[in-house]
Design a protein around this motif. Sequence first.
Motif, PDB file in Angstrom:
ATOM      1  N   TYR A   1       0.771  -1.342   0.020  1.00 35.84           N
ATOM      2  CA  TYR A   1       0.015   0.122  -0.037  1.00 35.84           C
ATOM      3  C   TYR A   1       0.707   1.280  -0.017  1.00 35.84           C
ATOM      4  CZ  TYR A   1      -0.222   0.662   5.087  1.00 35.84           C
ATOM      5  OH  TYR A   1       0.253   1.181   6.570  1.00 35.84           O
ATOM      6  N   HIS A   2       1.825   1.560   0.712  1.00 33.21           N
ATOM      7  CA  HIS A   2       2.868   2.606   0.408  1.00 33.21           C
ATOM      8  C   HIS A   2       3.407   2.639  -0.792  1.00 33.21           C
ATOM      9  CE1 HIS A   2       2.217   4.065   4.443  1.00 33.21           C
ATOM     10  NE2 HIS A   2       2.761   2.912   5.130  1.00 33.21           N
TER      11      HIS A   2
ATOM     12  N   TYR B   1       2.918  11.811  -1.991  1.00 36.64           N
ATOM     13  CA  TYR B   1       2.579  10.960  -1.176  1.00 36.64           C
ATOM     14  C   TYR B   1       2.552  11.340   0.243  1.00 36.64           C
ATOM     15  CZ  TYR B   1       1.432   6.327   1.182  1.00 36.64           C
ATOM     16  OH  TYR B   1       0.870   5.252   1.815  1.00 36.64           O
ATOM     17  N   PHE B   2       3.676  11.648   0.583  1.00 34.33           N
ATOM     18  CA  PHE B   2       3.613  12.186   1.983  1.00 34.33           C
ATOM     19  C   PHE B   2       2.950  13.309   2.476  1.00 34.33           C
ATOM     20  CE2 PHE B   2       7.942   9.891   2.052  1.00 34.33           C
ATOM     21  CZ  PHE B   2       7.572   9.452   3.594  1.00 34.33           C
TER      22      PHE B   2
ATOM     23  N   LYS C   1       0.055   6.145  10.160  1.00 31.69           N
ATOM     24  CA  LYS C   1      -0.069   5.520   8.726  1.00 31.69           C
ATOM     25  C   LYS C   1       1.296   4.754   8.690  1.00 31.69           C
ATOM     26  CE  LYS C   1      -3.674   7.471   7.581  1.00 31.69           C
ATOM     27  NZ  LYS C   1      -3.807   8.588   6.534  1.00 31.69           N
ATOM     28  N   PHE C   2       2.422   4.986   9.215  1.00 33.29           N
ATOM     29  CA  PHE C   2       3.973   4.172   9.064  1.00 33.29           C
ATOM     30  C   PHE C   2       4.347   3.655   9.920  1.00 33.29           C
ATOM     31  CE2 PHE C   2       3.460   7.980   6.152  1.00 33.29           C
ATOM     32  CZ  PHE C   2       4.070   7.633   4.897  1.00 33.29           C
ATOM     33  N   ILE C   3       3.805   3.569  11.252  1.00 36.70           N
ATOM     34  CA  ILE C   3       4.065   2.648  12.270  1.00 36.70           C
ATOM     35  C   ILE C   3       2.934   1.810  12.733  1.00 36.70           C
ATOM     36  CG2 ILE C   3       5.126   2.635  14.697  1.00 36.70           C
ATOM     37  CD1 ILE C   3       6.596   5.272  13.940  1.00 36.70           C
ATOM     38  N   MET C   4       1.776   2.482  13.309  1.00 36.27           N
ATOM     39  CA  MET C   4       0.848   1.689  13.949  1.00 36.27           C
ATOM     40  C   MET C   4       0.122   0.762  13.109  1.00 36.27           C
ATOM     41  SD  MET C   4       1.568   1.793  16.981  1.00 36.27           S
ATOM     42  CE  MET C   4      -0.102   0.799  17.435  1.00 36.27           C
ATOM     43  N   ASN C   5      -0.322   1.331  11.665  1.00 35.43           N
ATOM     44  CA  ASN C   5      -1.104   0.479  10.861  1.00 35.43           C
ATOM     45  C   ASN C   5      -0.961  -0.840  10.901  1.00 35.43           C
ATOM     46  OD1 ASN C   5      -3.217   2.498  10.799  1.00 35.43           O
ATOM     47  ND2 ASN C   5      -2.655   3.167   8.735  1.00 35.43           N
ATOM     48  N   PRO C   6       0.412  -1.346  10.378  1.00 30.64           N
ATOM     49  CA  PRO C   6       0.766  -2.494  10.254  1.00 30.64           C
ATOM     50  C   PRO C   6       0.924  -3.375  11.469  1.00 30.64           C
ATOM     51  CG  PRO C   6       2.743  -1.049   9.865  1.00 30.64           C
ATOM     52  CD  PRO C   6       1.464  -0.316  10.034  1.00 30.64           C
TER      53      PRO C   6
ATOM     54  N   ASN D   1      -8.346  -1.348   2.326  1.00 29.22           N
ATOM     55  CA  ASN D   1      -8.652  -0.007   2.814  1.00 29.22           C
ATOM     56  C   ASN D   1      -7.570   0.747   2.844  1.00 29.22           C
ATOM     57  OD1 ASN D   1      -9.021   1.857   5.401  1.00 29.22           O
ATOM     58  ND2 ASN D   1     -10.740   1.969   4.310  1.00 29.22           N
ATOM     59  N   TYR D   2      -6.261   0.064   3.504  1.00 30.26           N
ATOM     60  CA  TYR D   2      -5.111   0.921   3.306  1.00 30.26           C
ATOM     61  C   TYR D   2      -4.724   1.143   1.870  1.00 30.26           C
ATOM     62  CZ  TYR D   2      -4.648  -0.393   8.430  1.00 30.26           C
ATOM     63  OH  TYR D   2      -4.947  -0.413   9.610  1.00 30.26           O
ATOM     64  N   ILE D   3      -4.789   0.025   0.997  1.00 30.85           N
ATOM     65  CA  ILE D   3      -4.395   0.516  -0.436  1.00 30.85           C
ATOM     66  C   ILE D   3      -5.284   1.527  -1.000  1.00 30.85           C
ATOM     67  CG2 ILE D   3      -4.513  -0.608  -2.728  1.00 30.85           C
ATOM     68  CD1 ILE D   3      -3.708  -3.404  -1.304  1.00 30.85           C
ATOM     69  N   GLY D   4      -6.558   1.238  -0.766  1.00 32.80           N
ATOM     70  CA  GLY D   4      -7.423   2.496  -1.360  1.00 32.80           C
ATOM     71  C   GLY D   4      -7.216   3.819  -0.682  1.00 32.80           C
TER      72      GLY D   4
END
Length: 260
Positions: A135-136, A148-149, A174-179, A250-253
Motif C-alpha cells: 500500500y505504501h 504521497y507524504f 500511517k507508517f508505524i501503527m497501522n501494520p 482499505n489501506y491500499i484504497g
Amino acid sequence: MRALWLAEGGEFVPPGAGDFFLPPIFGSVTKPMVLIVLSVVIISAFFLLASRRMQIVPGRFQYFAESVYDFGRNNIAREQIGSKDFLPFVPLILALFTFVLVNNIFGIIPIIQFPSFSHIGFPLALSLLVVYPVYHGMGFKRHGFIGYFKHQLFPPNVPKPIYILLTPIELFTKFIMNPITLAIRVFAAMFAGHLILMVFAIAGEFLLIEGSGALKGVSVVAFAFNIAMTFVEALIMVIQAYIFALLSANYIGQAMSSDH
C-alpha cells in the motif's frame, strides 16, 4: 501441547502462554511452520481443482469457489479500493483472506487444533512484508514521493496550526501503527480464543478425572461450554480473516485515493 494439565498430586495447572510454544517436530521445524505451508497447499489445490473444469452451470464445488472469489473481489477489494483501481489487487486480497482464514480454522480442526496466527510472528510478517510495502508502494507510485507524504500527513481543509498536532499523529499512525495493529488484531483474537477453548477442555478433563461426587457432573458443563465456545470461535475466525483482508484493501484504497 500437553494432553493433561495435571501436576503431581492431582493439582490443576491451567494452560498459559507457554503452551503455545510447541516443541520442534524435526530439526528446527515446528508445527505452526508446517501448518503455514499446509495452508498454502490447501488453498492452491482448492482453486486449481475448482477451476480445472469450469462449467456455465456450476456444480456445488465450483459454485462455492466462485462465491469465495466473488466475496473477495466485490465485497472487499471493489468496495475498499474503488471500482477504477481494484482489479489488479483482487488476487492479493483473495489470497490474504483465504490464507488467514485457513490458518485460523486450523484451531478447531480435530488433531491439528492449533491456529497458526496465535503466534504473533506470522501475522506480523504478513502485515510488514506483504501489506505494508504494497500500500505504501502504490501510494508512492500514484502520488510521487513528496506528493504521497503530503497526501498522507497533511489532510486538506485543516487549519494550518492544527498540522503541528495532526501531522505527527498521522505519521505515527500511517507508517508505524497501522501494520502493527493489523497483525495484533488477528493474533490477539486467535490467542485468546484458543486459550479459552483449552481452559474449558482441560478444566472439564480435570473435574472428570480428579473430581469427586457432584464435581464430576460439573465437568459436563465445562465440556458443553467448550463446544459452545468452539462455534463462537469459528465465527470469530472467519470475521478476523475478513477484517484483515478488509483493512488491507482499505489501506491500499486510502494510499491511492485522490482525497485523504
